[in-house]
Design a protein around this motif. Structure first.
Motif, short mmCIF file in Angstrom:
data_model
loop_
_atom_site.label_atom_id
_atom_site.label_comp_id
_atom_site.label_asym_id
_atom_site.label_seq_id
_atom_site.Cartn_x
_atom_site.Cartn_y
_atom_site.Cartn_z
N SER A 115 0.83 -1.20 0.00
CA SER A 115 0.00 0.00 0.00
C SER A 115 0.86 1.25 0.00
O SER A 115 1.86 1.34 0.72
CB SER A 115 -0.92 0.02 1.23
N GLY A 160 -0.26 4.87 0.70
CA GLY A 160 -1.39 5.73 1.05
C GLY A 160 -2.69 5.00 0.77
O GLY A 160 -2.95 3.91 1.28
N LYS A 161 -3.51 5.58 -0.12
CA LYS A 161 -4.78 4.94 -0.49
C LYS A 161 -4.64 4.03 -1.71
O LYS A 161 -5.61 3.40 -2.13
CB LYS A 161 -5.83 6.01 -0.78
N ILE A 162 -3.44 3.98 -2.25
CA ILE A 162 -3.21 3.18 -3.46
C ILE A 162 -2.61 1.84 -3.07
O ILE A 162 -1.68 1.77 -2.27
CB ILE A 162 -2.25 3.91 -4.42
N LYS A 163 -3.16 0.76 -3.62
CA LYS A 163 -2.64 -0.58 -3.36
C LYS A 163 -2.05 -1.13 -4.65
O LYS A 163 -2.69 -1.11 -5.70
CB LYS A 163 -3.74 -1.51 -2.86
N GLU A 184 4.99 6.70 -5.17
CA GLU A 184 3.95 6.83 -4.15
C GLU A 184 2.57 7.07 -4.73
O GLU A 184 1.57 6.98 -4.02
CB GLU A 184 4.32 7.97 -3.19
N GLU A 185 2.49 7.40 -6.01
CA GLU A 185 1.20 7.60 -6.66
C GLU A 185 0.75 6.35 -7.43
O GLU A 185 -0.27 6.36 -8.10
CB GLU A 185 1.28 8.78 -7.62
#
Length: 252
Positions: free
Chosen positions: A106, A108-111, A206-207
């Motif tokens: 993960s 942040g909100k991205i897996k 990170e994106e």
């Protein structure tokens, strides 16, 4: 009496002499184990790594996060000519089959899912992961990033690198000196440059986006010595897999 003294961080010996006269009994000097200040010489302790045995009552093993469960390939016991190899001459296998994968990593909100799927035949870095005896077979639990690439054949040049890994065909060592003298195998200087055969898709930022590598197939590159993992190809060439950060420069 002369003694051997062991401390928590070092081992030192003083005036220890062993003598053997025929079949007479040998008297050993006393040994004291103490915890105190380190001695003049110190070294890191040796670690013996053994596989963790999973009790037969457990029938499933689910890796977590970005970890992957592999079934290790057995080491070759014979040469191609059929000669049996002693255990100390058998090369440790660096390949295996993916049995199960974790849910991914993960950011942040991205897996981001793992880069391999169950059933894939892969090559992994030396000394990576934790060995596990599971269902009577040797397995390895390691991070997705420790997997070098996917190899569906038995020829290393067909490797598909993962993440930021690069597959390089090493330039053959010079057979002669500049003065025309032939070099023996022991005196040949192993080159640290070669031709890029294949590259991975890059690391995930990170994106959740893949960042392409700075090198491409066909580039002649210079790389750090002692980096990566070496392989012998069926075509007689030597290959190396390493991270793109270990590539120093592109030659042209």
């Amino acid at each position: 009496m002369a003694c051997s003294q062991l401390t928590a961080s070092s081992i030192s010996t003083r005036n220890v002499v062993a003598s053997f006269e025929g079949l007479r009994p040998v008297q050993f000097h006393c040994t004291h184990v103490t915890i105190g200040n380190p001695a003049r010489r110190s070294f890191k302790g040796l670690v013996v790594k053994a596989a963790t045995a999973v009790a037969p009552k457990y029938t499933t093993l689910k890796p977590l996060g970005d970890r992957v469960l592999l079934k290790i390939k057995e080491a070759e016991e014979k040469t191609q000519g059929g000669i049996l190899l002693p255990s100390n001459a058998q090369t440790k296998p660096q390949g295996g089959e993916v049995v199960a994968v974790g849910e991914g990593q993960s950011f942040g909100k991205i897996k981001v899912e793992t880069s391999v799927k169950p059933g894939a035949q892969v090559v992994y870095s030396k000394y990576a992961g934790t060995e596990v005896d599971f269902n009577g077979e040797k397995h390895l639990i390691l991070k997705d990033d420790d997997i070098v690439g996917i190899l569906e054949t038995d020829d290393i040049k067909d490797l598909k690198p993962l993440n930021d890994r690069v597959l390089i065909q090493i330039e053959k060592a010079e057979e002669k000196t500049s003065g025309g003298l032939f070099l023996t195998q022991a005196t040949k200087d192993k080159p640290s440059f070669g031709t890029v055969v294949a590259v991975g898709p890059g690391l995930v930022d990170e994106e959740g986006n893949r960042k392409p590598l700075a090198v491409a197939s066909g580039n002649t590159v210079l790389y750090s010595k002692y980096a990566g993992n070496d392989f012998k190809g069926k075509d007689g060439y030597e290959y190396i897999t390493l991270r793109s950060s270990d590539v120093i420069a592109i030659l042209s």
